[in-house]
Enzyme design. Structure first.
Site, PDB file in Angstrom:
ATOM      1  N   LYS A 280       0.799  -1.232   0.000  1.00 17.52           N
ATOM      2  CA  LYS A 280       0.000   0.000   0.000  1.00 17.52           C
ATOM      3  C   LYS A 280       0.827   1.274   0.000  1.00 17.52           C
ATOM      4  CE  LYS A 280      -4.170  -0.010   1.447  1.00 17.52           C
ATOM      5  NZ  LYS A 280      -5.433   0.315   0.830  1.00 17.52           N
ATOM      6  N   GLU A 287      -6.320  12.791   1.946  1.00 15.98           N
ATOM      7  CA  GLU A 287      -7.557  12.437   2.649  1.00 15.98           C
ATOM      8  C   GLU A 287      -7.801  13.377   3.826  1.00 15.98           C
ATOM      9  OE1 GLU A 287      -7.919   7.909   3.070  1.00 15.98           O
ATOM     10  OE2 GLU A 287      -5.905   8.221   2.292  1.00 15.98           O
TER      11      GLU A 287
END
Ligand code: ARG
Length: 458
Positions: A280, A287
């Protein structure tokens, strides 16, 4: 400070609910600056002795040095920053300190201090926005000719250039700066000398204190001056609008960094890993920028609600004006810096963008426009013909521009081989030369103008 008529001290919770020092200590620089200007004016007007004024100014300078070095020591029984400074001044210079509060009230004092603070916050926001604009312009210049899909309804619509897309955010931020600049111009009047609410009988010189603090003029109505927080709301509304823009840009980066898009890889410095999934690269800062915009909007809403039912003039509810502004300022500064860092270092995946720009028959409008332009077909009919061509391409499993001329002619005889000049994504963007359009030449013109606006040479 106001205990003369009271027999008992405040209840512990009274003290706690009343205290604002925990957050309004951030106003200390403004409070001391305004007090120095006020006492200099009192001396110039013969309202206090020059010797007392000198002692007060020296004392204030010492407090400033101490606060600078060690921070503001908090004492909840002294309520707020104004009383902290005054109490400390009394410790330092004795009874002369009591003359500082002549011809003023904490009401005009806090209104003045807070305006000064918000004015600096506006300047900081402007600088932060300009930095992000510079990053956008520089990446847009690199990618003025990089073709990508443009979307409506998040469906591939027509090809655009990445430079054009990035410059769309430049324009939003340009409006944000202009909103902050408007807010600053309206803010720049001095409440000092409005006193508690009615003005003062002392022969103060409000013009002089206003100019000394960098204000354009004194405010015109003392009731309004001590109870107006429009300047804080203007700031919060400008910050909210800017945060909404940052949130949209953040959302694009989040989408673009996802595997199905694959338009961008964020640099290591602006990605986070997962403790369980080794593959990841998460766009946390984007965000959080998207998330923080909600908190900034919340701060704006909170001050609107605080103010909406207040009769003239000051009410203690207004002490709650500061936290929303401080929060919004801190969050906006972080979000601007994070977006600047991410944009500066993002690795845009030009090949991937180009591949997707060519998919989804994104140049269908170009075929319709060509039929109108070159074959005199009415647009509605051209739209229909193009729809049939799209259907044929779908059936053949190719892009619209990969159909052969014979296949295209089977849909409508008026289509000629010159149509291929507009059907590729590159040809499509190149043809959009209307003012403000996505043609690389137009985008480069706008980038040059933006550089001038930002004071960048070359
Ligand atoms: N700490 C107060 C505020 O921020 C200062 C003004 C207090 N005025 C008063 N009349 N109690 O609003």
């Amino acid at each position: 400070m106001w205990g003369g008529r009271f027999a008992e001290g405040p209840a512990a919770v009274m003290r706690e609910i009343n205290a604002s020092i925990g957050f309004d200590k951030r106003l200390w620089r403004q409070d001391i600056a305004a007090s120095k200007v006020h006492v200099a004016m009192l001396a110039a007007q013969g309202i206090v002795d020059q010797a007392d004024a000198d002692a007060i100014e020296e004392g204030l300078d010492r407090i400033a040095d101490d606060y600078e070095a060690d921070g503001v020591p908090e004492d909840a029984s002294l309520e707020d920053i104004h009383m902290h400074v005054e109490a400390r001044l009394a410790e330092l210079i004795g009874p002369a300190a009591g003359r500082l509060h002549t011809a003023r009230s904490r009401n005009d004092q806090v209104a003045t201090d807070f305006r000064l603070w918000v004015r600096d916050a506006i300047d900081e926001a402007g600088a932060g926005i300009a930095a992000l604009q510079r990053a956008l312009v520089s990446r847009a210049a690199e990618h003025a000719g990089t073709v990508m899909p443009g979307f409506t309804h998040l469906q591939a619509a027509q090809p655009v250039t990445l430079g054009h897309h990035l410059m769309a955010y430049y324009e939003m931020l340009r409006r944000d700066r202009s909103r902050f600049a408007d807010a600053r111009a309206r803010l720049n009047e001095s409440p000092l000398g409005s006193a508690a609410l009615a003005g003062t009988g002392f022969p103060v010189d409000r013009e002089a204190t206003a100019l000394a603090l960098g204000f354009d003029r004194p405010t015109a109505n003392s009731l309004d001056a001590v109870s107006d927080r429009d300047f804080a709301l203007d700031y919060l509304m400008s910050a909210t609008q800017c945060a909404l823009h940052l949130s949209r840009l953040a959302e694009e980066l989040i989408l673009w960094a996802s595997q199905p898009f694959g338009f961008v890889q964020l640099s290591d410095a602006w990605s986070t890993g997962s403790s369980i999934m080794p593959q990841k690269r998460n766009p946390d800062a984007a965000e959080l920028t998207r998330g923080h915009s909600g908190r900034i909007l919340g701060a704006m809403a909170s001050l609107c609600v605080t103010m909406k039912g207040l009769p003239l003039a000051y009410s203690k509810d207004m002490q709650d004006d500061k936290q929303p502004v401080f929060d919004a300022h801190d969050l906006l500064g972080l979000c601007l810096a994070a977006m600047t860092g991410m944009i500066e270092s993002a690795a845009f995946q030009s090949e991937r963008m180009r591949a997707l720009a060519a998919a989804g028959h994104a140049t269908a409008t170009d075929l319709a426009d060509w039929l109108v332009r070159e074959a005199g077909v009415p647009f509605r009919e051209a739209h229909h013909i193009t729809g049939r061509a799209v259907k044929l391409a779908d059936k053949a499993g190719v892009a619209l521009w990969e159909l052969t001329i014979d296949q295209l002619r089977s849909v409508d005889e008026r289509i000629g081989p010159a149509v291929f000049d507009v059907l590729s994504p590159d040809a499509s963007v190149k043809s959009r030369t209307s003012y403000g359009g996505t043609a690389p030449a137009r985008v480069r013109e706008r980038i040059a103008a933006a550089r001038k606006e930002l004071g960048i040479s070359g």
